[in-house]
Design an enzyme around this catalytic site. Sequence first.
Site, PDB file in Angstrom:
ATOM      1  N   ARG A 120       4.569 -26.303 -27.109  1.00 20.50           N
ATOM      2  CA  ARG A 120       3.202 -25.310 -27.485  1.00 20.50           C
ATOM      3  C   ARG A 120       2.221 -26.390 -27.994  1.00 20.50           C
ATOM      4  O   ARG A 120       2.431 -27.498 -28.690  1.00 20.50           O
ATOM      5  CB  ARG A 120       3.608 -24.527 -28.786  1.00 20.50           C
ATOM      6  CG  ARG A 120       4.624 -23.490 -28.350  1.00 20.50           C
ATOM      7  CD  ARG A 120       4.865 -22.214 -29.412  1.00 20.50           C
ATOM      8  NE  ARG A 120       6.096 -21.571 -29.172  1.00 20.50           N
ATOM      9  CZ  ARG A 120       6.166 -20.465 -27.885  1.00 20.50           C
ATOM     10  NH1 ARG A 120       5.011 -20.219 -27.557  1.00 20.50           N
ATOM     11  NH2 ARG A 120       6.958 -20.036 -27.752  1.00 20.50           N
ATOM     12  N   ASP A 121       1.092 -26.029 -27.793  1.00 20.69           N
ATOM     13  CA  ASP A 121       0.000 -27.089 -28.144  1.00 20.69           C
ATOM     14  C   ASP A 121      -0.237 -26.757 -29.575  1.00 20.69           C
ATOM     15  O   ASP A 121      -0.386 -25.688 -30.223  1.00 20.69           O
ATOM     16  CB  ASP A 121      -1.647 -26.490 -27.244  1.00 20.69           C
ATOM     17  CG  ASP A 121      -2.522 -27.558 -27.266  1.00 20.69           C
ATOM     18  OD1 ASP A 121      -2.869 -28.020 -26.264  1.00 20.69           O
ATOM     19  OD2 ASP A 121      -3.154 -27.692 -28.426  1.00 20.69           O
ATOM     20  N   ILE A 122      -0.693 -27.924 -30.173  1.00 18.26           N
ATOM     21  CA  ILE A 122      -0.814 -28.180 -31.663  1.00 18.26           C
ATOM     22  C   ILE A 122      -2.037 -27.265 -32.035  1.00 18.26           C
ATOM     23  O   ILE A 122      -2.361 -26.892 -33.124  1.00 18.26           O
ATOM     24  CB  ILE A 122      -0.832 -29.485 -31.949  1.00 18.26           C
ATOM     25  CG1 ILE A 122      -0.486 -29.783 -33.461  1.00 18.26           C
ATOM     26  CG2 ILE A 122      -2.143 -30.230 -32.055  1.00 18.26           C
ATOM     27  CD1 ILE A 122      -0.170 -31.127 -33.845  1.00 18.26           C
TER      28      ILE A 122
ATOM     29  N   ASN B 295      -7.212 -30.912 -17.078  1.00 23.57           N
ATOM     30  CA  ASN B 295      -8.353 -31.623 -17.343  1.00 23.57           C
ATOM     31  C   ASN B 295      -8.433 -32.984 -16.914  1.00 23.57           C
ATOM     32  O   ASN B 295      -7.286 -33.553 -17.091  1.00 23.57           O
ATOM     33  CB  ASN B 295      -8.778 -31.568 -18.875  1.00 23.57           C
ATOM     34  CG  ASN B 295      -9.124 -30.044 -19.194  1.00 23.57           C
ATOM     35  OD1 ASN B 295      -9.842 -29.395 -18.512  1.00 23.57           O
ATOM     36  ND2 ASN B 295      -8.803 -29.864 -20.462  1.00 23.57           N
TER      37      ASN B 295
ATOM     38  N   VAL C 191      -5.811 -36.729 -23.768  1.00 19.06           N
ATOM     39  CA  VAL C 191      -4.622 -37.371 -23.803  1.00 19.06           C
ATOM     40  C   VAL C 191      -4.286 -37.580 -22.410  1.00 19.06           C
ATOM     41  O   VAL C 191      -4.303 -36.768 -21.430  1.00 19.06           O
ATOM     42  CB  VAL C 191      -3.523 -36.484 -24.417  1.00 19.06           C
ATOM     43  CG1 VAL C 191      -2.108 -36.916 -24.234  1.00 19.06           C
ATOM     44  CG2 VAL C 191      -3.571 -35.875 -25.719  1.00 19.06           C
TER      45      VAL C 191
ATOM     46  N   HIS D 154      -1.029 -33.321 -17.906  1.00 16.57           N
ATOM     47  CA  HIS D 154      -0.566 -32.106 -18.431  1.00 16.57           C
ATOM     48  C   HIS D 154      -1.534 -31.021 -18.132  1.00 16.57           C
ATOM     49  O   HIS D 154      -2.524 -31.058 -17.979  1.00 16.57           O
ATOM     50  CB  HIS D 154      -0.753 -32.101 -20.097  1.00 16.57           C
ATOM     51  CG  HIS D 154      -2.050 -32.687 -20.699  1.00 16.57           C
ATOM     52  ND1 HIS D 154      -2.594 -33.859 -20.814  1.00 16.57           N
ATOM     53  CD2 HIS D 154      -2.919 -31.794 -21.187  1.00 16.57           C
ATOM     54  CE1 HIS D 154      -3.751 -33.725 -21.189  1.00 16.57           C
ATOM     55  NE2 HIS D 154      -4.202 -32.595 -21.488  1.00 16.57           N
TER      56      HIS D 154
ATOM     57  N   HIS E 286      -2.303 -27.205 -18.644  1.00 19.24           N
ATOM     58  CA  HIS E 286      -2.483 -26.294 -20.091  1.00 19.24           C
ATOM     59  C   HIS E 286      -1.990 -24.827 -19.324  1.00 19.24           C
ATOM     60  O   HIS E 286      -2.632 -24.411 -18.254  1.00 19.24           O
ATOM     61  CB  HIS E 286      -3.774 -26.223 -20.387  1.00 19.24           C
ATOM     62  CG  HIS E 286      -4.498 -27.257 -20.953  1.00 19.24           C
ATOM     63  ND1 HIS E 286      -4.562 -27.406 -22.365  1.00 19.24           N
ATOM     64  CD2 HIS E 286      -4.755 -28.399 -20.445  1.00 19.24           C
ATOM     65  CE1 HIS E 286      -5.064 -28.526 -22.650  1.00 19.24           C
ATOM     66  NE2 HIS E 286      -5.298 -29.178 -21.634  1.00 19.24           N
TER      67      HIS E 286
HETATM   68  P1  AMP Z   1      -6.735 -32.251 -22.893  1.00 21.75           P
HETATM   69  O1  AMP Z   1      -8.019 -32.121 -23.795  1.00 21.75           O
HETATM   70  O2  AMP Z   1      -6.624 -31.609 -21.555  1.00 21.75           O
HETATM   71  O3  AMP Z   1      -6.376 -33.730 -22.714  1.00 21.75           O
HETATM   72  O4  AMP Z   1      -5.582 -31.649 -23.816  1.00 21.75           O
HETATM   73  C1  AMP Z   1      -4.887 -32.322 -24.940  1.00 21.75           C
HETATM   74  C2  AMP Z   1      -4.258 -31.250 -25.567  1.00 21.75           C
HETATM   75  O5  AMP Z   1      -3.128 -31.701 -26.397  1.00 21.75           O
HETATM   76  C3  AMP Z   1      -5.140 -30.395 -26.428  1.00 21.75           C
HETATM   77  O6  AMP Z   1      -5.148 -29.158 -26.270  1.00 21.75           O
HETATM   78  C4  AMP Z   1      -4.412 -30.894 -28.044  1.00 21.75           C
HETATM   79  O7  AMP Z   1      -4.538 -29.832 -28.753  1.00 21.75           O
HETATM   80  C5  AMP Z   1      -3.178 -31.115 -27.743  1.00 21.75           C
HETATM   81  N1  AMP Z   1      -2.190 -31.997 -28.271  1.00 21.75           N
HETATM   82  C6  AMP Z   1      -2.591 -33.088 -29.031  1.00 21.75           C
HETATM   83  N2  AMP Z   1      -1.834 -33.427 -29.824  1.00 21.75           N
HETATM   84  C7  AMP Z   1      -0.595 -32.854 -29.745  1.00 21.75           C
HETATM   85  C8  AMP Z   1       0.555 -32.590 -30.574  1.00 21.75           C
HETATM   86  N3  AMP Z   1       1.136 -33.598 -31.422  1.00 21.75           N
HETATM   87  N4  AMP Z   1       1.345 -31.668 -30.159  1.00 21.75           N
HETATM   88  C9  AMP Z   1       0.990 -30.782 -29.116  1.00 21.75           C
HETATM   89  N5  AMP Z   1      -0.240 -30.740 -28.659  1.00 21.75           N
HETATM   90  C10 AMP Z   1      -1.124 -31.734 -28.963  1.00 21.75           C
END
Ligand code: AMP
Length: 114
Positions: free
Chosen positions: A29-31, A87, A96, A100, A102
């Site tokens: 799950r996204d934080i 993305n 990140v 990944h 979404h």
């Molecule tokens: P992006 O902007 O496509 O690189 O998405 C990165 C995603 O990682 C964002 O939706 C963040 O909320 C998510 N994220 C960052 N740190 C964490 C974490 N520790 N656990 C879960 N999701 C995270």
Amino acid sequence: MTDCLFCKMVSGEITPDTVYEDDHVLAFRDINPQAPLHVLVIPKQHVATLNDLDEDHAGLVGKMMLAAASIAQQEGVAEKGYRTVINCNADAGQTVFHIHLHLLGGRPMHWPPG
Ligand code: AMP
Ligand code: ZN
């Protein structure tokens, strides 16, 4: 990659809220969820961006998509609908740099995306 947040989740150094795992893929799950269901599906292998994929990764990307569809079913959004997004780099808002997918669901989505 020792300095990669998502590699730390794969190695167990950081414990995510896992919803699915197999030999190749981890999903959690996204934080900072942007919908009632917001899951990130990642390959266990480090790949920084969509631009870094090659032919050898084709099966891996397929496994990510299949995992997303399976999780959507498991989480009860498959029939009403959901969105998958990857993305890539700055203009898309990638933050990140471990690829990944979404998986967003549980509310109506708008088009075009922002
Ligand atoms: P992006 O902007 O496509 O690189 O998405 C990165 C995603 O990682 C964002 O939706 C963040 O909320 C998510 N994220 C960052 N740190 C964490 C974490 N520790 N656990 C879960 N999701 C995270
Ligand atoms: Zn990584």
